[in-house]
Enzyme design. Structure first.
Site, short mmCIF file in Angstrom:
data_model
loop_
_atom_site.label_atom_id
_atom_site.label_comp_id
_atom_site.label_asym_id
_atom_site.label_seq_id
_atom_site.Cartn_x
_atom_site.Cartn_y
_atom_site.Cartn_z
N GLY A 171 19.11 99.79 42.58
CA GLY A 171 18.24 99.73 43.76
C GLY A 171 18.87 100.49 44.91
O GLY A 171 19.52 99.91 45.77
N LYS A 206 11.01 82.07 54.59
CA LYS A 206 10.66 83.37 54.02
C LYS A 206 9.14 83.48 54.02
O LYS A 206 8.44 82.46 53.88
CB LYS A 206 11.16 83.47 52.57
CG LYS A 206 11.23 84.88 52.05
CD LYS A 206 12.54 85.52 52.44
CE LYS A 206 12.65 86.95 52.00
NZ LYS A 206 13.94 87.53 52.34
N GLY A 212 21.41 99.11 49.02
CA GLY A 212 22.19 99.78 47.99
C GLY A 212 22.87 101.05 48.46
O GLY A 212 24.06 101.28 48.21
P1 NAD Z 1 14.45 98.60 49.93
O1 NAD Z 1 13.00 98.50 49.70
O2 NAD Z 1 14.96 99.46 51.04
O3 NAD Z 1 15.20 99.09 48.60
C1 NAD Z 1 14.96 98.55 47.35
C2 NAD Z 1 15.29 99.60 46.32
O4 NAD Z 1 15.20 99.00 45.04
C3 NAD Z 1 14.34 100.80 46.32
O5 NAD Z 1 15.10 101.97 46.14
C4 NAD Z 1 13.48 100.56 45.09
O6 NAD Z 1 13.01 101.76 44.51
C5 NAD Z 1 14.46 99.85 44.20
N1 NAD Z 1 13.87 99.02 43.14
C6 NAD Z 1 12.79 98.22 43.18
N2 NAD Z 1 12.62 97.62 42.00
C7 NAD Z 1 13.63 98.05 41.20
C8 NAD Z 1 14.02 97.80 39.87
N3 NAD Z 1 13.33 96.95 39.11
N4 NAD Z 1 15.12 98.42 39.38
C9 NAD Z 1 15.84 99.28 40.15
N5 NAD Z 1 15.51 99.55 41.43
C10 NAD Z 1 14.43 98.95 41.93
O7 NAD Z 1 14.95 97.08 50.08
P2 NAD Z 1 16.31 96.57 50.69
O8 NAD Z 1 16.13 96.22 52.13
O9 NAD Z 1 17.40 97.49 50.29
O10 NAD Z 1 16.46 95.18 49.93
C11 NAD Z 1 16.94 95.13 48.59
C12 NAD Z 1 17.26 93.69 48.24
O11 NAD Z 1 18.27 93.20 49.14
C13 NAD Z 1 16.12 92.70 48.37
O12 NAD Z 1 16.30 91.70 47.40
C14 NAD Z 1 16.30 92.12 49.75
O13 NAD Z 1 15.72 90.84 49.86
C15 NAD Z 1 17.81 92.02 49.79
N6 NAD Z 1 18.39 91.97 51.13
C16 NAD Z 1 18.14 92.93 52.04
C17 NAD Z 1 18.78 92.87 53.27
C18 NAD Z 1 18.61 93.97 54.28
O14 NAD Z 1 19.35 93.95 55.27
N7 NAD Z 1 17.74 94.93 54.09
C19 NAD Z 1 19.61 91.81 53.59
C20 NAD Z 1 19.85 90.83 52.62
C21 NAD Z 1 19.24 90.92 51.39
#
Ligand code: NAD
Length: 387
Positions: free
Chosen positions: A196, A96, A201
């Site tokens: 999120g 990471k 989400g």
């Molecule tokens: P993203 O930036 O697209 O979305 C994150 C969302 O969370 C945003 O809407 C943001 O406003 C919201 N957010 C941030 N802090 C918050 C809080 N304290 N309370 C509520 N909402 C909050 O990111 P993403 O790609 O959707 O990733 C989200 C999580 O999933 C991360 O932990 C990431 O590591 C994990 N993840 C992502 C993927 C992927 O394919 N994108 C794969 C595996 C894991």
């Protein structure tokens, strides 16, 4: 200086130099293999790369940009990638990287910082970057342009746009489907809450609602909404894509951001930051299943308490592997259709294996998943020359 009086001088064994990870008490038999700190004050670049384990091959792991990330979070996320890639049976180890900066900075400055970060890790050939919070397909294109090594690229340069398709949300839906057999939740009619409403989400909500679920709560970094009658997922996605906030949704009840934890539901889905569920939050949750979309969203103590309370918590590195599986397929030259088929097959098999083992042994799903991952990593390590 004291010298031995007779014979050859005894060789004094030098104490081993602790590496950065030992200093923080992080290292164990699996890793981390390398910890790299990048610091270019002239342009405001400060970053950490943790390569945890490369026994299965060059490590794939996201590049996160956030102002409040540090070594501990980077290491824990790198280990989660080692487990995730091992459980998914990929030819990749875990790593990471984090860039400690505000992702909302002006685009020119962001491009300069990300390109400089890519240059700094150019020779670290056992790391392949992917998108994560604060970075996206464009950022991966900049890294590929600098050093030729990243996944999650735009379609125009051979990528499979994983966040546009929503592959992680797709995989979470497969995980929930498998979990029906191991819980008293049926997807048809199940009430879901998403913390999120971003790439993971919103697509999780979209795919789950196609299976008959009802979205009754959602949040982003600015606020939350609840509507027991059901939130229109397509409307909420449109509001977010037009630059709005979850709280701009015209119906339902507006809540403070963290009140999303208190909304009663069947499936609660963390899809934002790490450690959002602490032990003190467990009593606030009113759900039967916790489907971990985010990485390390629940503290270890909270996971124990959830298990004791009978909440089925599906571990992050098993349930949310859709993104990295897609990245690995892209890196190997595969197509979008093959990526979706492989995600479905792997997540279906692995979630079933973990939950069946958990039921048979009485161990928490995370322990069952960790045992599965560690067995695979140790086997991979035993096949390497330097083990
Ligand atoms: P993203 O930036 O697209 O979305 C994150 C969302 O969370 C945003 O809407 C943001 O406003 C919201 N957010 C941030 N802090 C918050 C809080 N304290 N309370 C509520 N909402 C909050 O990111 P993403 O790609 O959707 O990733 C989200 C999580 O999933 C991360 O932990 C990431 O590591 C994990 N993840 C992502 C993927 C992927 O394919 N994108 C794969 C595996 C894991």
């Amino acid at each position: 200086m004291n010298r031995p009086r007779t014979g050859r001088a005894k060789r004094v064994k030098k104490p081993e130099q602790p590496n950065a990870a030992d200093v923080f008490g992080l290292a164990d038999d699996l890793g981390p293999e390398k910890v790299i700190h990048v610091h270019r004050p002239a342009i405001g670049l400060r970053a950490i790369l943790v390569i945890d384990n490369v026994a299965a091959g060059p490590a794939i792991g996201g590049t996160r940009m956030a102002p409040d990330v540090g070594l501990d979070e980077c290491f824990r996320l790198a280990r989660a990638m080692t487990f995730k890639n091992a459980v998914a049976g990929l030819r990749h180890g875990g790593a990471k990287s984090v860039i400690i900066a505000d992702p909302a900075m002006p685009p020119n400055q962001k491009e300069e910082i990300i390109r400089a970060f890519a240059q700094a890790i150019g020779e670290v050939t056992d790391y392949i970057a992917g998108p994560d919070m604060g970075t996206n397909e464009t950022a991966m294109a900049w890294i590929a342009d600098e050093i030729g090594r990243s996944v999650g690229l735009p379609r125009e340069i051979g990528g499979i746009p994983l966040d546009e398709i929503g592959v992680t949300g797709f995989g979470l839906t497969i995980a929930a489907e498998v979990a029906e057999e191991f819980s008293n939740v049926k997807l048809d009619g199940a009430r879901i809450v998403v913390q999120g409403f971003g790439a993971v989400g919103k697509h999780a909500a979209r795919f789950l609602c196609e299976k008959g679920c009802i979205l009754v709560g959602a949040s982003d970094s600015r606020g939350a909404i609840a509507d027991p009658q059901g939130i229109e997922v397509a409307d909420l996605i449109r509001i977010k894509e037009e630059g709005g906030q979850v709280a701009d949704y015209p119906r339902g009840k507006k809540l403070d951001r963290d009140a999303v934890i208190d909304i009663p539901c069947d499936i609660w889905i963390p899809a934002a930051r790490p450690d959002v569920i602490n032990v003190g939050d467990v009593d606030r949750l009113d759900c039967k299943m916790l489907l971990q979309g985010a990485n390390i969203p629940v503290t270890p103590e909270a996971e124990v308490k959830l298990f004791e309370r009978g909440v089925l918590s599906i571990p992050d590195f098993v349930a949310n592997a859709g993104g990295v599986i897609c990245g690995a397929v892209e890196y190997a030259g595969g197509t979008q259709a093959s990526a979706l088929a492989i995600i479905e097959e792997k997540i279906r098999d692995n979630v079933h294996a973990v939950l069946a083992e958990s039921r048979a042994s009485g161990k928490r799903p995370r322990i069952a998943a960790q045992n599965l991952a560690e067995d695979r990593i140790k086997r991979a390590m035993s096949l390497r020359r330097w083990r």
